[in-house]
Design an enzyme around this catalytic site. Structure first.
Site, PDB file in Angstrom:
ATOM      1  N   SER A 156       0.832  -1.205   0.000  1.00 61.43           N
ATOM      2  CA  SER A 156       0.000   0.000   0.000  1.00 61.43           C
ATOM      3  C   SER A 156       0.869   1.258   0.000  1.00 61.43           C
ATOM      4  O   SER A 156       1.752   1.407  -0.830  1.00 61.43           O
ATOM      5  CB  SER A 156      -0.961  -0.041   1.196  1.00 61.43           C
ATOM      6  OG  SER A 156      -1.914   0.988   1.136  1.00 61.43           O
ATOM      7  N   LYS A 166      -1.653  -9.391   0.399  1.00 58.10           N
ATOM      8  CA  LYS A 166      -2.974  -9.476   1.003  1.00 58.10           C
ATOM      9  C   LYS A 166      -3.905 -10.301   0.132  1.00 58.10           C
ATOM     10  O   LYS A 166      -3.650 -10.507  -1.067  1.00 58.10           O
ATOM     11  CB  LYS A 166      -3.561  -8.082   1.249  1.00 58.10           C
ATOM     12  CG  LYS A 166      -3.781  -7.223   0.008  1.00 58.10           C
ATOM     13  CD  LYS A 166      -4.277  -5.839   0.422  1.00 58.10           C
ATOM     14  CE  LYS A 166      -4.477  -4.927  -0.785  1.00 58.10           C
ATOM     15  NZ  LYS A 166      -4.939  -3.572  -0.377  1.00 58.10           N
ATOM     16  N   ARG A 316      -6.349   4.084  -1.769  1.00 59.78           N
ATOM     17  CA  ARG A 316      -6.428   5.313  -0.976  1.00 59.78           C
ATOM     18  C   ARG A 316      -6.475   6.488  -1.940  1.00 59.78           C
ATOM     19  O   ARG A 316      -5.963   6.408  -3.055  1.00 59.78           O
ATOM     20  CB  ARG A 316      -5.194   5.483  -0.078  1.00 59.78           C
ATOM     21  CG  ARG A 316      -5.162   4.594   1.136  1.00 59.78           C
ATOM     22  CD  ARG A 316      -3.929   4.894   1.982  1.00 59.78           C
ATOM     23  NE  ARG A 316      -3.929   4.083   3.173  1.00 59.78           N
ATOM     24  CZ  ARG A 316      -3.769   4.539   4.408  1.00 59.78           C
ATOM     25  NH1 ARG A 316      -3.584   5.835   4.604  1.00 59.78           N
ATOM     26  NH2 ARG A 316      -3.775   3.726   5.437  1.00 59.78           N
TER      27      ARG A 316
END
Length: 358
Positions: A156, A166, A316
């Site tokens: 990330s 993930k 994000r």
């Protein structure tokens, strides 16, 4: 954050002496020095410094754990829909961000999945893939009655010396069923000889790895959930900040006729075009004003009212308008208000929001 000490490099462009080469990252990944740290998943997977915290051994062990859970329970995620219970296991969709370590980890994970007879779908041309695109691919196939799950190799917004891995279950969302992954993963980390692995070239030859186009279906389907006719009336800018959204906004322009100016569009695996965050790390958090200094002044020079940004795996967002850097939570409130007021979204339903403490 109150009382935090701002690093003297905060907001400044990355210095060459702070960047890591592909050769350095490869050496740390393949030959980690010292005692390996255990696998520990949060809702955004396992992350750690490349080497002791994230290595070829970590990825192989965690993948074998995911294989075991799929085989034993029909899913490595938290939910197995009733209509899929009797369906055979489908392929695993695999995405990655732009980091050097992510290329290496994708190969390791593919070798373990295919070593256990599971097919893997990877993005065409070896390109990076945003996390929401993997979620879209899962949901599209699950809606057709396929038992398809996904994994994303990404840390990330963490700095480039970190890497991560993930999993997304059949619901397309972040896997919350992480304790069994940790337990099994750490078992295999201590018993590497029990991991089944097939060399990548052999997996290709056996047809267990298939390249597919994930970009086009995702961008095409945006038109069903976003009012692009309204958006294309205005010019604005975005930056992927060197991350996996590279090429996506350009495709939105081509397919839907939008007027998006893309800034810093190229993949940046070394984070050479980033600016240091508040603590002196080359973190890719687009909600930080120090990280957004990488595009300082570009909104004004392009004469657009807004410039948006994504982190490395594009789950994000951040942005800047004439008032300064936007708070993502404030933006989410505005979006929810828009849905309730203009999209017949019942306000009484409410909206869920995770709260981070890190």
């Amino acid at each position: 954050m109150p009382n935090r000490q701002i690093h003297p490099l905060a907001g400044q462009k990355a210095r060459p002496e702070d960047l890591f080469t592909k050769e350095q990252i490869t050496a740390w990944y393949i030959n980690p020095q010292g005692e390996l740290k255990p696998i520990k998943n949060g809702t955004s997977g396992h992350r750690g410094p490349i080497g002791q915290g994230f290595s070829e051994k970590h990825v192989a062990a965690m993948t074998q754990a995911l294989v075991d859970l799929r085989t034993e329970h029909g899913t490595f995620g938290p939910i197995l829909p009733e209509n899929l219970e009797e369906k055979p296991l489908g392929p695993v969709v695999m995405g990655k961000d732009v980091r050097f370590a992510s290329d290496l980890a994708q190969q390791t994970a593919t070798e373990v999945f295919t070593g256990n007879g599971m097919k893997v779908l990877i993005p065409r041309g070896g390109r990076s893939t945003p996390t929401p695109v993997v979620s879209h691919a899962i949901l599209t196939r699950v809606a057709r009655g396929e038992k398809v799950e996904g994994v994303i190799i990404t840390a990330s917004h963490n700095p480039p010396e970190d890497a991560g891995y993930k999993s997304n279950g059949l619901d397309g969302g972040p896997n919350t069923n992480t304790r069994p992954i940790d337990e099994k993963g750490n078992y295999y980390l201590a018993h590497l000889e029990k991991i089944k692995q097939l060399p990548y070239q052999r997996a290709l030859e056996k047809g267990l790895v298939k390249e597919i186009d994930l970009l086009t279906p995702y961008v095409r389907d945006l038109g069903g959930v976003v009012d692009l006719d309204l958006i294309k009336k205005e010019r604005f800018a975005v930056t992927p900040l060197g991350g996996s959204a590279n090429g996506y906004y350009e495709t939105v322009n081509e397919m839907h006729g939008t007027q998006i100016e893309v800034v810093l569009p190229e993949p940046d695996p070394a984070s050479s075009n980033r600016t240091y965050d508040w603590d002196g790390k080359l973190r890719g958090d687009p909600s930080s004003r120090y990280v957004m200094m990488a595009v300082a002044g570009m909104r004004e020079s392009l004469r657009v009212p807004f410039i948006g940004a994504n982190d490395n795996d594009a789950d994000r967002f951040g942005g800047e308008d004439g008032t300064g850097i936007l708070n993502p939570n404030h933006v989410l409130c505005v979006l929810f208000d828009y849905l309730a007021a203009h999209r017949n979204f019942p306000a009484s339903m409410g909206v869920g929001r995770t709260i981070g403490t890190t």
